[in-house]
Design a protein around this motif. Structure first.
Motif, PDB file in Angstrom:
ATOM      1  N   SER A 143      -6.967 -45.804   1.747  1.00  0.00           N
ATOM      2  CA  SER A 143      -6.536 -45.392   0.429  1.00  0.00           C
ATOM      3  C   SER A 143      -5.267 -44.904   0.358  1.00  0.00           C
ATOM      4  O   SER A 143      -4.584 -44.710  -0.661  1.00  0.00           O
ATOM      5  N   GLN A 144      -4.863 -44.500   1.606  1.00  0.00           N
ATOM      6  CA  GLN A 144      -3.311 -43.818   1.813  1.00  0.00           C
ATOM      7  C   GLN A 144      -2.246 -44.973   1.918  1.00  0.00           C
ATOM      8  O   GLN A 144      -2.392 -45.776   2.523  1.00  0.00           O
ATOM      9  N   SER A 145      -1.511 -44.702   0.927  1.00  0.00           N
ATOM     10  CA  SER A 145      -0.247 -45.512   1.049  1.00  0.00           C
ATOM     11  C   SER A 145       0.767 -45.247   2.225  1.00  0.00           C
ATOM     12  O   SER A 145       0.854 -44.315   2.761  1.00  0.00           O
ATOM     13  N   ILE A 146       1.076 -46.578   2.682  1.00  0.00           N
ATOM     14  CA  ILE A 146       2.146 -46.609   3.823  1.00  0.00           C
ATOM     15  C   ILE A 146       3.117 -47.471   3.511  1.00  0.00           C
ATOM     16  O   ILE A 146       2.913 -48.809   3.118  1.00  0.00           O
ATOM     17  N   ARG A 192       0.602 -51.202   1.754  1.00  0.00           N
ATOM     18  CA  ARG A 192       0.178 -51.532   3.253  1.00  0.00           C
ATOM     19  C   ARG A 192       1.241 -52.295   4.066  1.00  0.00           C
ATOM     20  O   ARG A 192       2.242 -52.842   3.366  1.00  0.00           O
ATOM     21  N   ARG A 195      -3.973 -48.057   6.143  1.00  0.00           N
ATOM     22  CA  ARG A 195      -4.372 -46.546   6.184  1.00  0.00           C
ATOM     23  C   ARG A 195      -5.541 -46.429   5.179  1.00  0.00           C
ATOM     24  O   ARG A 195      -5.701 -45.176   4.815  1.00  0.00           O
ATOM     25  N   ASP A 208       3.429 -42.103   5.865  1.00  0.00           N
ATOM     26  CA  ASP A 208       2.095 -42.338   5.185  1.00  0.00           C
ATOM     27  C   ASP A 208       1.610 -41.039   4.624  1.00  0.00           C
ATOM     28  O   ASP A 208       0.187 -40.959   5.082  1.00  0.00           O
ATOM     29  N   GLY A 209       2.107 -40.237   4.174  1.00  0.00           N
ATOM     30  CA  GLY A 209       1.517 -38.895   3.931  1.00  0.00           C
ATOM     31  C   GLY A 209       2.147 -37.970   4.574  1.00  0.00           C
ATOM     32  O   GLY A 209       2.299 -36.712   4.346  1.00  0.00           O
ATOM     33  N   THR A 267      -3.125 -50.237  -2.985  1.00  0.00           N
ATOM     34  CA  THR A 267      -1.998 -49.345  -2.237  1.00  0.00           C
ATOM     35  C   THR A 267      -0.991 -50.123  -1.408  1.00  0.00           C
ATOM     36  O   THR A 267      -1.313 -51.558  -1.452  1.00  0.00           O
TER      37      THR A 267
END
Length: 479
Positions: free
Chosen positions: A207-210, A184, A205, A233-234, A182
């Motif tokens: 697994s959350q893409s930023i 970062r 974050r 970031d979502g 992902t």
């Protein structure tokens, strides 16, 4: 005392005074640096043939923006993919240098998002300038190459870090860590944007893409944190810290304003001139393709304080503005930018009624707020019709070409140019330093030089100027 000695002492004293005077003048010049009074927005516009390049827009109030260079690119990338997105501009602490850093990416070339995500450029594009108008050739700076499995380098930003006496350069890279692939945020230090320290992971974050992060410095004497950052970031997440490389604390996001990461991205943070507590934020409405939406707060310590500006209280200009950054600039810097990259249209802002702009309404000239249609408040500043003498201007309406502001019976109205010498004289004004504020502008009547353009009960006229109120009414800012 001998005459020769007297002459020598007199010369010595004169020389000493001259040197002292030069020293004092230099000190005054250095200490009297112009305060920031305008803004430069650096951005791109989209995936059109020339949209992924560097665009400049300017504003005197941070709310109403005019496109420089008539809405065309100001800088073109000739390196890497030959396209740039997500530009950010930074000023050196001593004000002598500027850098623009940008993503080396051109979707319009047909490479596609999949390739850009997994096999994109590991470099960013950099320009350098000493005056905002003369820029170096661009160069590539490899930032993601040293990152294990680094697949791209997106949305670079930079901020001066006084704790390390260097710039903190940070960007997003797609890579695999602990089995998770992902985006970062990574960061490194630099002093010249030609070499960097070994990149270090800055924001993860999981697994959350930023991808999009921007930091702004704040005077925290009233409480809260010294630095705030907004990230995509979502959500549009806001965090605070007291040092750039220290621990960051979650403050909140913009869901309370009805804005989620599904709606907006690419946040810009900037402080408004003349205040330590009022901040602006632009968020890119990528989901609808409408460009930036502005928000404002007078208390950045809580996300609940961010307010979306009402639609009739701002204009982002003619071009669609995508992910960029805002730089506070001086009046002199704004003048240089406008001289190098003129805008087809200008707006004239009242000095003492900052939410009001010169406009025509039923062919009468006045200052109003929330002008609709907006184009009624846009003017092309022509060389004075009365001979085009240096320093003179005439105001041509953008939506009524051939119509100019002219005075008649000392009242100002919009009329079609009849080609007569009388009309030319009535429609010509000499641009002078602001009568109330020398960093602003006043307009002296060409054929009645004892009178100046001013507003009275919000209507425009030319009058002699005597009182302080008169001077305020006759002072404007051109953007």
């Amino acid at each position: 005392m001998k005459r020769s000695l007297r002459r020598f002492l007199a010369s010595l004293i004169a020389f000493t005074l001259a040197i002292t005077g030069l020293t004092v003048a230099a000190a005054q010049s250095a200490s009297a640096a112009d305060p920031s009074s305008a803004y430069l927005l650096v951005h791109f516009t989209g995936e059109s043939s020339d949209g992924e390049q560097i665009y400049f827009s300017a504003s005197t109030d941070g709310k109403y923006w005019n496109d420089l260079n008539n809405g065309r690119p100001t800088l073109l990338s000739t390196v890497g993919t030959r396209g740039v997105r997500d530009p950010s501009i930074v000023r050196s602490p001593d004000g002598t240098k500027f850098w623009i850093v940008a993503t080396d990416l051109r979707i319009a070339s047909g490479s596609g998002w999949g390739n850009a995500i997994d096999n994109g450029s590991r470099s960013i594009v950099v320009w350098e300038s000493s005056d905002l108008v003369n820029w170096s050739a661009p160069w590539l700076l490899d930032v993601a190459g040293p990152i294990p499995d680094g697949r791209n380098a997106w949305a670079p930003e930079a901020i001066w870090n006084p704790q390390t006496n260097s710039y903190f350069l940070y960007w997003a890279t797609n890579s695999t860590r602990n089995g998770v692939t992902t985006h970062r945020i990574w960061g490194a230090s630099t002093t010249d944007f030609r070499s960097i320290s070994t990149p270090q992971l800055y924001i993860d974050r999981g697994s959350q893409s930023i991808i999009d992060t921007q930091i702004v410095e704040r005077d925290n004497s009233a409480g809260g944190f010294k630095y705030y950052r907004a990230s995509g970031d979502g959500q549009i997440t806001i965090e605070g810290a007291n040092s750039i490389l220290g621990s960051w604390t979650y403050v909140g996001d913009l869901r309370g304003q009805g804005l989620t990461g599904s709606d907006v991205e690419g946040p810009i943070l900037f402080r408004y001139n003349g205040t330590t507590q009022t901040f602006g934020m632009f968020v890119d409405q990528y989901a609808t393709g409408r460009g930036y939406l502005p928000l404002v707060t007078t208390d950045i310590t809580s996300t609940a304080n961010w307010k979306v500006r009402p639609r009739d209280t701002y204009s982002m200009g003619a071009t669609t503005k995508r992910h960029g950054s805002v730089l506070q600039i001086t009046a002199g810097e704004l003048d240089r930018l406008k001289a190098k990259w003129p805008s087809a249209a200008s707006r004239i802002q009242s000095y003492n009624f900052e939410d009001r702009f010169v406009r025509h309404a039923n062919f009468q000239a006045r200052i109003d707020q929330g002008v609709a249609p907006y184009v009624d408040s846009q003017w092309i500043l022509r060389s004075g019709l009365a001979g085009g003498q240096a320093g003179t201007v005439s105001f041509e309406s953008v939506n009524y070409p051939g119509y100019f502001l002219r005075h008649y019976g000392f009242e100002v109205r919009l009329e079609k140019n009849d080609g007569s010498s009388g009309f030319a004289a009535d429609a010509t004004f000499t641009r002078v330093a602001g009568l109330k504020d020398s960093s602003a502008t006043s307009f002296q009547s060409y054929n009645f030089p004892d009178r100046y353009l001013r507003h009275s009960a919000f209507s425009l006229r030319i009058d002699p100027i005597g009182s302080d109120t008169d001077r305020q009414d006759a002072t404007f800012r051109v953007s």
